[in-house]
Scaffold this active site. Structure first.
Site, mmCIF file in Angstrom:
data_model
loop_
_atom_site.group_PDB
_atom_site.id
_atom_site.type_symbol
_atom_site.label_atom_id
_atom_site.label_comp_id
_atom_site.label_asym_id
_atom_site.label_seq_id
_atom_site.Cartn_x
_atom_site.Cartn_y
_atom_site.Cartn_z
ATOM 1 C CE LYS A 201 0.004 8.702 0.924
ATOM 2 N NZ LYS A 201 0.118 9.119 -0.499
ATOM 3 C CB THR A 202 -0.843 1.501 0.363
ATOM 4 O OG1 THR A 202 -1.768 2.569 0.577
ATOM 5 C CG2 THR A 202 -1.463 0.200 0.793
ATOM 6 C CG ASP B 115 -4.607 5.325 2.976
ATOM 7 O OD1 ASP B 115 -3.836 6.297 3.048
ATOM 8 O OD2 ASP B 115 -4.816 4.690 1.925
ATOM 9 C CB THR C 158 -2.964 13.643 0.718
ATOM 10 O OG1 THR C 158 -4.225 13.739 1.376
ATOM 11 C CG2 THR C 158 -2.943 12.412 -0.155
ATOM 12 N NE ARG D 154 -3.060 4.298 -7.147
ATOM 13 C CZ ARG D 154 -3.166 4.850 -5.936
ATOM 14 N NH1 ARG D 154 -3.448 6.116 -5.814
ATOM 15 N NH2 ARG D 154 -3.000 4.114 -4.873
HETATM 16 N N1 LIG Z 1 8.654 2.904 -5.543
HETATM 17 C C1 LIG Z 1 7.844 2.143 -6.254
HETATM 18 N N2 LIG Z 1 8.345 1.215 -7.078
HETATM 19 C C2 LIG Z 1 7.509 0.457 -7.820
HETATM 20 N N3 LIG Z 1 6.164 0.565 -7.815
HETATM 21 C C3 LIG Z 1 5.616 1.459 -7.007
HETATM 22 C C4 LIG Z 1 6.423 2.281 -6.183
HETATM 23 N N4 LIG Z 1 5.613 3.082 -5.471
HETATM 24 C C5 LIG Z 1 4.355 2.784 -5.824
HETATM 25 N N5 LIG Z 1 4.346 1.809 -6.753
HETATM 26 C C6 LIG Z 1 3.146 1.265 -7.388
HETATM 27 O O1 LIG Z 1 2.218 2.339 -7.542
HETATM 28 C C7 LIG Z 1 0.901 1.966 -7.149
HETATM 29 C C8 LIG Z 1 0.396 2.937 -6.111
HETATM 30 O O2 LIG Z 1 1.108 2.813 -4.904
HETATM 31 P P1 LIG Z 1 0.405 2.937 -3.472
HETATM 32 O O3 LIG Z 1 -0.936 2.287 -3.506
HETATM 33 O O4 LIG Z 1 1.372 2.460 -2.467
HETATM 34 O O5 LIG Z 1 0.242 4.509 -3.371
HETATM 35 P P2 LIG Z 1 -0.300 5.384 -2.156
HETATM 36 O O6 LIG Z 1 0.732 6.442 -1.884
HETATM 37 O O7 LIG Z 1 -0.715 4.509 -1.035
HETATM 38 O O8 LIG Z 1 -1.546 6.089 -2.780
HETATM 39 P P3 LIG Z 1 -2.863 6.684 -2.034
HETATM 40 O O9 LIG Z 1 -2.431 7.960 -1.388
HETATM 41 O O10 LIG Z 1 -3.798 6.926 -3.176
HETATM 42 O O11 LIG Z 1 -3.343 5.642 -1.074
HETATM 43 C C9 LIG Z 1 1.011 0.523 -6.658
HETATM 44 O O12 LIG Z 1 0.495 -0.310 -7.674
HETATM 45 C C10 LIG Z 1 2.467 0.241 -6.498
HETATM 46 O O13 LIG Z 1 2.758 -1.033 -6.966
HETATM 47 MG MG LIG Z 2 -2.685 4.043 -0.402
#
Ligand SMILES: Nc1ncnc2c1ncn2[C@@H]1O[C@H](COP(=O)(O)OP(=O)(O)OP(=O)(O)O)[C@@H](O)[C@H]1O
Ligand SMILES: [Mg+2]
Length: 362
Positions: free
Chosen positions: A82-83, A127, A176, A235
């Site tokens: 998401k981030t 977030d 979430t 992740r």
């Molecule tokens: N589609 C994707 N392709 C490649 N790498 C990805 C992809 N999605 C996420 N990642 C990698 O996974 C890791 C986690 O992604 P991210 O921080 O965006 O998750 P998030 O959904 O924001 O998690 P949270 O809910 O814990 O904040 C990052 O290091 C990112 O580089």
């Molecule tokens: Mg995040």
């Protein structure tokens, strides 16, 4: 694109470096490593095709009209990207992205400070947006809809409302728990998109891309095996890749083959279905102490020492998706598949219970 982290960003981002040396702390190193693997463009973002299609159209349309993007709400379990999407949107639109999270916006002045400093078109990423305080949320309504803030200045009798015009911006909210958002807030997002768990083949690509960036040789079979055991989550896939890389460096001179990956993952207690220690503990508790359920979520939380929210948001979504767990009106039930996976024989009488007329999932 400049990524400006707000003063209010989560504590792990703003923690001062270690006092003893100029070396970054372990946490800083980890978050730097995560940053370095983050895809920077929609094209580099693997999987979530439906989401990418929607965003691609939104980006092109906004650019053609020279307008900011519509507000976007992203929901889904942790670590699905998401981030990353918020940062990619900013890069694609050529604007700044200010990153913060709801717990850092406790006082109304926190959000006011952020909003007034946004330039036209900027993205504000919040977030855990379901955790906004009520006052902050109410300030956001007119800001999102008509780009102004109504501020109260002065005290009691002398108090007046002053209207402050804002630059047009895009709010990207992540949560979430979409269900925990109030409907006035949810309704103000023009785009609401869910992130789903990734397929093993998509995670294979993410692992291969990560390995290339880390300059670690890996076979496609090994990347797929890591992908398969990553709970559908990038992740986790990248975290496992780093652990397997350490193992390969120490034991096998660097290259990650299927054998090396499998041996390392076994050592780290990640099973072939991707369940980790906590997942297995939850299921085996249900099976051993409650004959597979139904067990109330509060009981499970007390017995495992986790909070209800963590069980619901972190553990359950994947177990539900994989068919190891079911939600019924009377509580959680471990499915015959879970019994078998953990090496138990499922009881004969469990199946009729699952298809009882009250079961919402049947
Ligand atoms: N589609 C994707 N392709 C490649 N790498 C990805 C992809 N999605 C996420 N990642 C990698 O996974 C890791 C986690 O992604 P991210 O921080 O965006 O998750 P998030 O959904 O924001 O998690 P949270 O809910 O814990 O904040 C990052 O290091 C990112 O580089
Ligand atoms: Mg995040």
């Amino acid at each position: 694109m400049a990524i400006i982290s707000s003063h209010n960003s989560p504590p792990e981002r703003s923690r001062p470096p270690s006092l003893l040396s100029n070396q970054p702390t372990l946490e800083e190193q980890q978050s730097l490593a995560e940053e370095s693997l983050r895809p920077r463009s929609l094209q580099d973002y693997i999987g979530q095709q439906e989401l990418k299609d929607v965003l691609h159209i939104a980006i092109e349309a906004a650019k053609a009209r020279q307008e900011p993007l519509d507000h976007l709400l992203l929901y889904g379990p942790p670590g699905l990207g998401k981030t990353t999407i918020a940062l990619i949107l900013a890069a694609e639109m050529g604007v700044n992205c200010k990153v913060t999270s709801a717990p850092a916006l406790e006082r109304p002045r926190d959000i006011v400070g952020l909003l007034v400093n946004l330039q036209a078109g900027d993205i504000l990423f919040i977030d855990e947006i379901h955790r906004l305080s009520r006052m902050t949320e109410e300030l956001l309504y007119p800001a999102m809809e008509d780009f102004y803030l109504d501020l109260t200045v002065g005290k009691q009798q002398t108090a007046r409302t002053r209207r402050l015009k804002l630059n047009r911006f895009t709010l990207v909210g992540a949560t979430t728990r979409a269900g925990a958002l109030t409907s006035p807030l949810r309704d103000r997002f023009g785009l609401v998109q869910r992130l789903r768990f990734y397929h093993p083949e998509e995670l294979q690509q993410i692992v291969q891309r990560g390995a290339a960036l880390l300059q670690t040789p890996i076979t496609p079979e090994a990347a797929l095996e890591i992908g398969r055991r990553s709970r559908g989550t990038p992740r986790i896939a990248l975290r496992l890749l780093k652990r397997v890389r350490d193992y390969a460096d120490v034991k096998h001179g660097g290259t990650i083959s299927l054998e090396v990956a499998t041996a390392a993952l076994e050592l780290f207690n990640v099973d072939p279905a991707g369940l980790d220690w906590s997942d297995r503990r939850l299921l085996s508790l249900m099976i051993e102490s409650y004959q597979g359920g139904p067990v109330g979520i509060e009981t499970l939380a007390a017995a495992t020492g986790e909070d209800v929210q963590t069980i619901e948001e972190v553990y359950e979504p994947y177990l539900l998706q994989m068919g190891y767990l079911q939600r019924t009106p009377r509580g959680r039930v471990a499915t015959p598949r879970a019994w078998q996976h953990l090496g138990y024989t499922p009881p004969e009488n469990q199946l009729p219970l699952l298809s009882s007329p009250h079961d919402p999932s049947s």
